[in-house]
Motif scaffolding. Structure first.
Motif, PDB file in Angstrom:
ATOM      1  N   GLY A  93       0.758  -1.431  -0.116  1.00 57.22           N
ATOM      2  CA  GLY A  93       0.075  -0.503   0.139  1.00 57.22           C
ATOM      3  C   GLY A  93       0.992   1.719   0.337  1.00 57.22           C
ATOM      4  N   VAL A  94       1.595   0.917   0.861  1.00 60.78           N
ATOM      5  CA  VAL A  94       2.387   2.659   0.735  1.00 60.78           C
ATOM      6  C   VAL A  94       3.462   2.754  -0.330  1.00 60.78           C
ATOM      7  CG1 VAL A  94       4.544   3.323   2.437  1.00 60.78           C
ATOM      8  CG2 VAL A  94       2.458   2.232   4.032  1.00 60.78           C
ATOM      9  N   ALA A  95       3.835   1.500  -0.449  1.00 58.02           N
ATOM     10  CA  ALA A  95       5.291   1.483  -1.861  1.00 58.02           C
ATOM     11  C   ALA A  95       3.697   2.062  -3.323  1.00 58.02           C
ATOM     12  CB  ALA A  95       4.782   0.251  -2.585  1.00 58.02           C
ATOM     13  N   GLN A  96       3.135   1.830  -3.764  1.00 50.01           N
ATOM     14  CA  GLN A  96       2.249   2.165  -4.751  1.00 50.01           C
ATOM     15  C   GLN A  96       1.587   3.593  -4.726  1.00 50.01           C
ATOM     16  OE1 GLN A  96      -0.681   0.050  -6.730  1.00 50.01           O
ATOM     17  NE2 GLN A  96      -1.914   1.498  -7.366  1.00 50.01           N
ATOM     18  N   LEU A  97       1.056   3.209  -2.866  1.00 49.91           N
ATOM     19  CA  LEU A  97       0.548   5.491  -2.337  1.00 49.91           C
ATOM     20  C   LEU A  97       1.911   6.335  -3.191  1.00 49.91           C
ATOM     21  CD1 LEU A  97      -1.545   7.563  -1.018  1.00 49.91           C
ATOM     22  CD2 LEU A  97       0.230   6.742   1.262  1.00 49.91           C
ATOM     23  N   SER A  98       3.031   5.709  -2.076  1.00 51.94           N
ATOM     24  CA  SER A  98       4.389   6.350  -2.914  1.00 51.94           C
ATOM     25  C   SER A  98       4.390   7.027  -4.444  1.00 51.94           C
ATOM     26  CB  SER A  98       5.502   6.179  -2.031  1.00 51.94           C
ATOM     27  OG  SER A  98       7.173   6.846  -2.430  1.00 51.94           O
ATOM     28  N   LEU A  99       4.722   6.075  -5.240  1.00 54.15           N
ATOM     29  CA  LEU A  99       4.902   5.977  -6.677  1.00 54.15           C
ATOM     30  C   LEU A  99       3.683   7.199  -6.830  1.00 54.15           C
ATOM     31  CD1 LEU A  99       5.985   2.453  -7.350  1.00 54.15           C
ATOM     32  CD2 LEU A  99       7.616   4.188  -7.429  1.00 54.15           C
ATOM     33  N   VAL A 100       1.872   6.883  -6.752  1.00 55.78           N
ATOM     34  CA  VAL A 100       0.942   6.988  -7.574  1.00 55.78           C
ATOM     35  C   VAL A 100       0.996   8.356  -7.393  1.00 55.78           C
ATOM     36  CG1 VAL A 100      -1.428   7.028  -8.386  1.00 55.78           C
ATOM     37  CG2 VAL A 100       0.178   4.591  -7.668  1.00 55.78           C
ATOM     38  N   ALA A 101       1.087   8.811  -6.149  1.00 57.21           N
ATOM     39  CA  ALA A 101       0.662  10.050  -5.488  1.00 57.21           C
ATOM     40  C   ALA A 101       2.615  10.742  -5.632  1.00 57.21           C
ATOM     41  CB  ALA A 101       0.574   9.996  -4.407  1.00 57.21           C
ATOM     42  N   HIS A 102       3.074  10.538  -6.238  1.00 59.68           N
ATOM     43  CA  HIS A 102       4.376  10.996  -6.219  1.00 59.68           C
ATOM     44  C   HIS A 102       5.311  11.585  -4.575  1.00 59.68           C
ATOM     45  CE1 HIS A 102       4.091  10.715 -10.428  1.00 59.68           C
ATOM     46  NE2 HIS A 102       2.947  11.200 -10.195  1.00 59.68           N
ATOM     47  N   LEU A 103       4.900  10.697  -3.882  1.00 59.39           N
ATOM     48  CA  LEU A 103       5.192  11.160  -1.950  1.00 59.39           C
ATOM     49  C   LEU A 103       7.014  10.201  -1.670  1.00 59.39           C
ATOM     50  CD1 LEU A 103       2.005  10.655  -0.277  1.00 59.39           C
ATOM     51  CD2 LEU A 103       2.770  12.448  -1.134  1.00 59.39           C
ATOM     52  N   SER A 104       7.552  11.385  -1.050  1.00 62.67           N
ATOM     53  CA  SER A 104       8.657  10.536  -0.567  1.00 62.67           C
ATOM     54  C   SER A 104       8.107   9.703   0.060  1.00 62.67           C
ATOM     55  CB  SER A 104       9.418  11.431  -0.413  1.00 62.67           C
ATOM     56  OG  SER A 104       8.677  12.188   1.329  1.00 62.67           O
ATOM     57  N   LEU A 105       9.423   8.109   0.219  1.00 65.07           N
ATOM     58  CA  LEU A 105       8.350   7.559   0.954  1.00 65.07           C
ATOM     59  C   LEU A 105       8.346   7.330   2.695  1.00 65.07           C
ATOM     60  CD1 LEU A 105       8.898   4.102   1.615  1.00 65.07           C
ATOM     61  CD2 LEU A 105      10.848   3.697   1.542  1.00 65.07           C
ATOM     62  N   ALA A 106       8.980   8.813   2.707  1.00 66.22           N
ATOM     63  CA  ALA A 106       8.828   9.048   4.595  1.00 66.22           C
ATOM     64  C   ALA A 106       7.558   9.382   4.514  1.00 66.22           C
ATOM     65  CB  ALA A 106       9.742   9.941   5.108  1.00 66.22           C
ATOM     66  N   LYS A 107       6.947  10.631   3.817  1.00 64.65           N
ATOM     67  CA  LYS A 107       5.573  11.246   4.087  1.00 64.65           C
ATOM     68  C   LYS A 107       4.473   9.725   3.012  1.00 64.65           C
ATOM     69  CE  LYS A 107       2.566  14.435   3.633  1.00 64.65           C
ATOM     70  NZ  LYS A 107       2.700  15.138   4.553  1.00 64.65           N
ATOM     71  N   ALA A 108       4.788   9.375   2.639  1.00 63.60           N
ATOM     72  CA  ALA A 108       3.799   8.349   2.475  1.00 63.60           C
ATOM     73  C   ALA A 108       3.987   7.365   3.440  1.00 63.60           C
ATOM     74  CB  ALA A 108       4.129   7.117   0.630  1.00 63.60           C
ATOM     75  N   LEU A 109       5.000   7.260   4.656  1.00 62.16           N
ATOM     76  CA  LEU A 109       4.770   6.193   6.183  1.00 62.16           C
ATOM     77  C   LEU A 109       3.820   7.451   6.655  1.00 62.16           C
ATOM     78  CD1 LEU A 109       8.118   4.831   5.539  1.00 62.16           C
ATOM     79  CD2 LEU A 109       6.379   3.725   6.092  1.00 62.16           C
ATOM     80  N   MET A 110       3.818   8.730   6.802  1.00 60.65           N
ATOM     81  CA  MET A 110       3.753   9.138   7.122  1.00 60.65           C
ATOM     82  C   MET A 110       1.853   9.131   7.230  1.00 60.65           C
ATOM     83  SD  MET A 110       5.531   9.547  10.257  1.00 60.65           S
ATOM     84  CE  MET A 110       4.256  11.317  10.996  1.00 60.65           C
ATOM     85  N   VAL A 111       1.515   8.799   5.975  1.00 63.03           N
ATOM     86  CA  VAL A 111       0.090   8.997   5.848  1.00 63.03           C
ATOM     87  C   VAL A 111      -1.466   7.713   4.965  1.00 63.03           C
ATOM     88  CG1 VAL A 111       0.062  11.985   4.579  1.00 63.03           C
ATOM     89  CG2 VAL A 111      -0.018  10.003   2.671  1.00 63.03           C
ATOM     90  N   GLY A 112       0.575   6.996   5.264  1.00 65.00           N
ATOM     91  CA  GLY A 112      -0.686   5.470   4.833  1.00 65.00           C
ATOM     92  C   GLY A 112      -0.136   4.433   5.465  1.00 65.00           C
ATOM     93  N   LEU A 113       0.458   4.656   6.771  1.00 62.67           N
ATOM     94  CA  LEU A 113       0.775   3.821   7.813  1.00 62.67           C
ATOM     95  C   LEU A 113       1.165   4.627   9.352  1.00 62.67           C
ATOM     96  CD1 LEU A 113       2.091   0.860   9.095  1.00 62.67           C
ATOM     97  CD2 LEU A 113       4.214   2.057   8.781  1.00 62.67           C
ATOM     98  N   VAL A 114       1.148   5.516   9.282  1.00 63.37           N
ATOM     99  CA  VAL A 114       1.563   5.579  10.873  1.00 63.37           C
ATOM    100  C   VAL A 114      -0.389   6.333  12.028  1.00 63.37           C
ATOM    101  CG1 VAL A 114       2.415   7.850  12.374  1.00 63.37           C
ATOM    102  CG2 VAL A 114       3.749   6.789  10.411  1.00 63.37           C
ATOM    103  N   PRO A 115      -0.568   6.800  10.843  1.00 58.23           N
ATOM    104  CA  PRO A 115      -2.517   7.341  11.856  1.00 58.23           C
ATOM    105  C   PRO A 115      -2.828   5.992  11.981  1.00 58.23           C
ATOM    106  CG  PRO A 115      -1.559   8.330   9.504  1.00 58.23           C
ATOM    107  CD  PRO A 115      -0.979   7.031   9.455  1.00 58.23           C
ATOM    108  N   PHE A 116      -2.642   5.210  11.353  1.00 58.84           N
ATOM    109  CA  PHE A 116      -3.552   3.810  11.209  1.00 58.84           C
ATOM    110  C   PHE A 116      -2.921   2.553  12.541  1.00 58.84           C
ATOM    111  CE2 PHE A 116      -3.663   5.177   6.967  1.00 58.84           C
ATOM    112  CZ  PHE A 116      -4.583   5.070   7.292  1.00 58.84           C
TER     113      PHE A 116
END
Length: 178
Positions: free
Chosen positions: A131-154
């Motif tokens: 999930g975080v990998a695709q979020l990072s690639l498709v939304a053009h987010l850094s891995l750190a930002k993708a982890l902050m929005v796609g993992l940490v809150p959950f």
């Protein structure tokens, strides 16, 4: 005849858990870009109770229902665009995660509380990795930002869902026959 009954049982369980995952997607706490749902609870239950192949099949059923246009993805979304969009990696992760959880459960003859919890943690890590990998690639987010929005809150919610999944599965594992 027993083999036919077993195949039919597996198909019914796969359809049932695919439908439960769809229902879990309707229970939403909206967050951007990834909402909180009960999908991972049903994905985990599918893997724990149905095993690797049937658990994964249940999630294939769920994803295909959404891809063909039924509004079963979180927030009532549907279509191939959702699968290819920022959150599509989580959907693929449900399939792979259920498979991994189920295969880990199959390793033990009588998996206990700790092994079930471990299997669910590993499966959730698989879901988050994809999930975080695709979020990072498709939304053009850094891995750190993708982890902050796609993992940490959950994390806290997923720990609660993991505990709930373990407790439910301990009650149902003698009722649902693989």
């Amino acid at each position: 005849m027993e083999k036919n009954n077993n195949s039919l049982r597996r198909m019914v369980y796969a359809a049932m858990f695919g439908a439960l995952t769809a229902i879990g997607s309707l229970i939403v706490i909206p967050m951007q870009p990834v909402p909180i749902t009960l999908q991972t609870l049903f994905t985990g239950l599918a893997g724990v109770l149905l095993g690797g192949a049937t658990g994964a099949l249940s999630q294939v059923v769920y994803v295909l229902l959404g891809v063909i246009g039924l509004p079963v993805f979180s927030g009532g979304k549907a279509g191939l665009g959702t699968l290819l969009g920022p959150t599509g990696g989580y959907l693929i992760g449900f399939i792979v995660g259920a498979y991994v959880i189920g295969k880990l459960m199959e390793v033990k003859k009588e998996p206990g509380l700790a092994w079930t919890g471990f299997s669910l943690v590993v499966g959730n890590l698989v879901i988050y990795t994809l999930g975080v990998a695709q979020l990072s690639l498709v939304a053009h987010l850094s891995l750190a930002k993708a982890l902050m929005v796609g993992l940490v809150p959950f994390i806290i919610g997923d720990l609660l869902k993991l505990i709930t999944t373990v407790l439910i599965s301990l009650k149902l594992r003698n009722v649902i026959k693989r």
